[in-house]
Scaffold this active site. Structure first.
Site, PDB file in Angstrom:
ATOM      1  N   HIS A   1      -0.025   1.789  13.130  1.00 24.22           N
ATOM      2  CA  HIS A   1      -1.173   2.699  13.050  1.00 24.22           C
ATOM      3  C   HIS A   1      -2.298   2.171  13.928  1.00 24.22           C
ATOM      4  O   HIS A   1      -2.203   1.075  14.479  1.00 24.22           O
ATOM      5  CB  HIS A   1      -1.620   2.911  11.600  1.00 24.22           C
ATOM      6  CG  HIS A   1      -2.229   1.720  10.937  1.00 24.22           C
ATOM      7  ND1 HIS A   1      -1.523   0.570  10.676  1.00 24.22           N
ATOM      8  CD2 HIS A   1      -3.489   1.491  10.483  1.00 24.22           C
ATOM      9  CE1 HIS A   1      -2.319  -0.303  10.076  1.00 24.22           C
ATOM     10  NE2 HIS A   1      -3.522   0.220   9.956  1.00 24.22           N
TER      11      HIS A   1
ATOM     12  N   HIS B   1      -5.524   1.142  13.696  1.00 21.28           N
ATOM     13  CA  HIS B   1      -6.673   0.266  13.420  1.00 21.28           C
ATOM     14  C   HIS B   1      -6.705  -0.943  14.367  1.00 21.28           C
ATOM     15  O   HIS B   1      -5.666  -1.497  14.721  1.00 21.28           O
ATOM     16  CB  HIS B   1      -6.661  -0.179  11.959  1.00 21.28           C
ATOM     17  CG  HIS B   1      -7.016   0.959  11.030  1.00 21.28           C
ATOM     18  ND1 HIS B   1      -6.599   1.014   9.725  1.00 21.28           N
ATOM     19  CD2 HIS B   1      -7.749   2.082  11.246  1.00 21.28           C
ATOM     20  CE1 HIS B   1      -7.072   2.131   9.168  1.00 21.28           C
ATOM     21  NE2 HIS B   1      -7.756   2.796  10.069  1.00 21.28           N
TER      22      HIS B   1
ATOM     23  N   ASP C   1      -7.359  -4.045  14.152  1.00 20.90           N
ATOM     24  CA  ASP C   1      -6.709  -5.319  13.836  1.00 20.90           C
ATOM     25  C   ASP C   1      -5.186  -5.229  13.979  1.00 20.90           C
ATOM     26  O   ASP C   1      -4.482  -6.223  13.794  1.00 20.90           O
ATOM     27  CB  ASP C   1      -7.110  -5.814  12.432  1.00 20.90           C
ATOM     28  CG  ASP C   1      -6.762  -4.850  11.328  1.00 20.90           C
ATOM     29  OD1 ASP C   1      -6.890  -3.621  11.522  1.00 20.90           O
ATOM     30  OD2 ASP C   1      -6.336  -5.311  10.246  1.00 20.90           O
ATOM     31  N   HIS C   2      -4.683  -4.048  14.325  1.00 22.80           N
ATOM     32  CA  HIS C   2      -3.239  -3.870  14.550  1.00 22.80           C
ATOM     33  C   HIS C   2      -2.909  -3.594  16.018  1.00 22.80           C
ATOM     34  O   HIS C   2      -1.775  -3.797  16.436  1.00 22.80           O
ATOM     35  CB  HIS C   2      -2.698  -2.731  13.667  1.00 22.80           C
ATOM     36  CG  HIS C   2      -2.798  -3.043  12.209  1.00 22.80           C
ATOM     37  ND1 HIS C   2      -1.712  -3.340  11.429  1.00 22.80           N
ATOM     38  CD2 HIS C   2      -3.881  -3.149  11.393  1.00 22.80           C
ATOM     39  CE1 HIS C   2      -2.118  -3.606  10.190  1.00 22.80           C
ATOM     40  NE2 HIS C   2      -3.425  -3.502  10.147  1.00 22.80           N
TER      41      HIS C   2
ATOM     42  N   HIS D   1      -2.691   5.787   4.340  1.00 18.25           N
ATOM     43  CA  HIS D   1      -3.716   4.849   4.831  1.00 18.25           C
ATOM     44  C   HIS D   1      -4.403   5.483   6.048  1.00 18.25           C
ATOM     45  O   HIS D   1      -5.628   5.518   6.130  1.00 18.25           O
ATOM     46  CB  HIS D   1      -3.062   3.521   5.171  1.00 18.25           C
ATOM     47  CG  HIS D   1      -3.981   2.514   5.793  1.00 18.25           C
ATOM     48  ND1 HIS D   1      -5.107   2.026   5.170  1.00 18.25           N
ATOM     49  CD2 HIS D   1      -3.952   1.903   7.013  1.00 18.25           C
ATOM     50  CE1 HIS D   1      -5.723   1.171   5.971  1.00 18.25           C
ATOM     51  NE2 HIS D   1      -5.043   1.077   7.094  1.00 18.25           N
TER      52      HIS D   1
ATOM     53  N   ASP E   1      -0.012  -1.141   6.976  1.00 22.91           N
ATOM     54  CA  ASP E   1      -0.993  -1.213   5.883  1.00 22.91           C
ATOM     55  C   ASP E   1      -0.709  -0.180   4.795  1.00 22.91           C
ATOM     56  O   ASP E   1      -1.606   0.203   4.050  1.00 22.91           O
ATOM     57  CB  ASP E   1      -2.415  -0.975   6.420  1.00 22.91           C
ATOM     58  CG  ASP E   1      -2.982  -2.196   7.132  1.00 22.91           C
ATOM     59  OD1 ASP E   1      -2.317  -3.250   7.142  1.00 22.91           O
ATOM     60  OD2 ASP E   1      -4.097  -2.084   7.678  1.00 22.91           O
TER      61      ASP E   1
ATOM     62  N   HIS F   1      -0.905  -7.873   5.805  1.00 24.93           N
ATOM     63  CA  HIS F   1      -2.054  -8.685   5.354  1.00 24.93           C
ATOM     64  C   HIS F   1      -1.652  -9.606   4.207  1.00 24.93           C
ATOM     65  O   HIS F   1      -0.798  -9.257   3.381  1.00 24.93           O
ATOM     66  CB  HIS F   1      -3.203  -7.797   4.851  1.00 24.93           C
ATOM     67  CG  HIS F   1      -3.945  -7.086   5.931  1.00 24.93           C
ATOM     68  ND1 HIS F   1      -5.011  -7.638   6.605  1.00 24.93           N
ATOM     69  CD2 HIS F   1      -3.765  -5.850   6.460  1.00 24.93           C
ATOM     70  CE1 HIS F   1      -5.467  -6.774   7.498  1.00 24.93           C
ATOM     71  NE2 HIS F   1      -4.732  -5.685   7.434  1.00 24.93           N
TER      72      HIS F   1
HETATM   73 ZN   LIG Z   1      -5.202  -0.356   8.704  1.00 26.29          ZN
END
Ligand SMILES: [Zn+2]
Length: 265
Positions: free
Chosen positions: A64, A66, A68-69, A122, A139, A177
């Site tokens: 996805h 985001h 941090d990905h 998410h 996530d 995570h």
């Molecule tokens: Zn995420």
């Protein structure tokens, strides 16, 4: 640290957690000199691992959009020109192979094939990657918890998680995570009586004290300890009812109330 797949039905590809930022894991798959990474939020972390293990980056799998990905994707593409798989989502640049529900990805050099599952909730376009006994849920699913609603709906996320919960119990789940202990704090509130969860919690506390990941988890374990997969269970229904001041009419309503409760926990 290298985790060998001991499962007799899993071929021998190594899956290595690369800790990134405060609590992310970028999962690196390797076989011989080839590597793939899942959700590389940080290119330098991946490059350091490639150098350390003498690997060539063949593929990136994105779940996805985001930051941090995907934050490391641009640099990794520039340095290594890997194939980049991800959902067809305008927020995700550099995808060379947009994928959707029902697609299969063959990573030849790693001798592994993944099915693409659309698991919205998410985010609206979130996908997961499933090989026999291996799941990268991004996530969507965490050990003891699940992602927040940041684009999808509670009913979508509930359905996505129920789908993952129906996978074979021994499927290993490589979450993105290290949230397990915090999630289990909330699980204790949302299902006070759960002996298996308390047993798992002790195990996870020891792992964290030793600086080791609590992951991968398994689908079977999550079915037993994760309140978000247990919204049909009486103990969860009772705790949610007590918290919300009204009894949910069904598992879907219970899930939505549980997710909202966790948001302010
Ligand atoms: Zn995420």
């Amino acid at each position: 640290m290298v985790m060998k797949n001991q499962h007799p039905k899993i071929r021998s590809c190594d899956i290595i957690p690369l800790p990134a930022f405060r609590d992310n894991y970028i999962w690196l798959l390797r076989r011989d000199g080839a590597a793939a990474v899942v959700d590389p939020g940080d290119a330098d972390v991946v490059d350091a691992a490639l150098r350390q293990h003498g690997l060539r980056l063949d593929a990136i799998l994105i779940t996805h959009h985001h930051a941090d990905h995907i934050g490391g994707v641009a640099e990794l593409v520039q340095r290594h020109a890997p194939a980049v798989y991800g959902p067809a989502d305008g927020n995700i640049p550099f995808v060379t192979h947009p994928v959707r529900e029902g697609d299969q990805i063959a990573l030849e050099a790693l001798d592994i094939r993944f099915d693409v599952l659309e698991v919205p909730g998410h985010t609206a376009t979130h996908i997961a990657y499933l090989a026999p006994w291996i799941l990268f849920p991004g996530d969507t699913l965490f050990s003891g918890g699940c992602g927040r609603l940041l684009g999808g709906t509670a009913s979508q996320l509930h359905e996505s998680l129920q789908r993952l919960a129906r996978l074979p119990g021994e499927t290993r789940v490589y979450c993105a995570h290290e949230y397990t202990l915090a999630n289990l704090d909330f699980a204790r509130q949302s299902e006070p009586e759960n002996a298996e969860r308390e047993r798992v919690r002790k195990e996870c506390e020891l792992l964290r004290a030793a600086g080791r990941p609590t992951l991968p988890t398994t689908i079977e374990r999550e079915r037993e300890i994760n309140p978000f997969l247990r919204t049909h269970v009486d103990g969860v229904l009772r705790a949610v009812s007590a918290h919300a001041g009204t009894r949910p009419h069904n598992a879907g309503e219970c899930f939505a109330a549980l997710r909202a409760w966790k948001d302010v926990f």
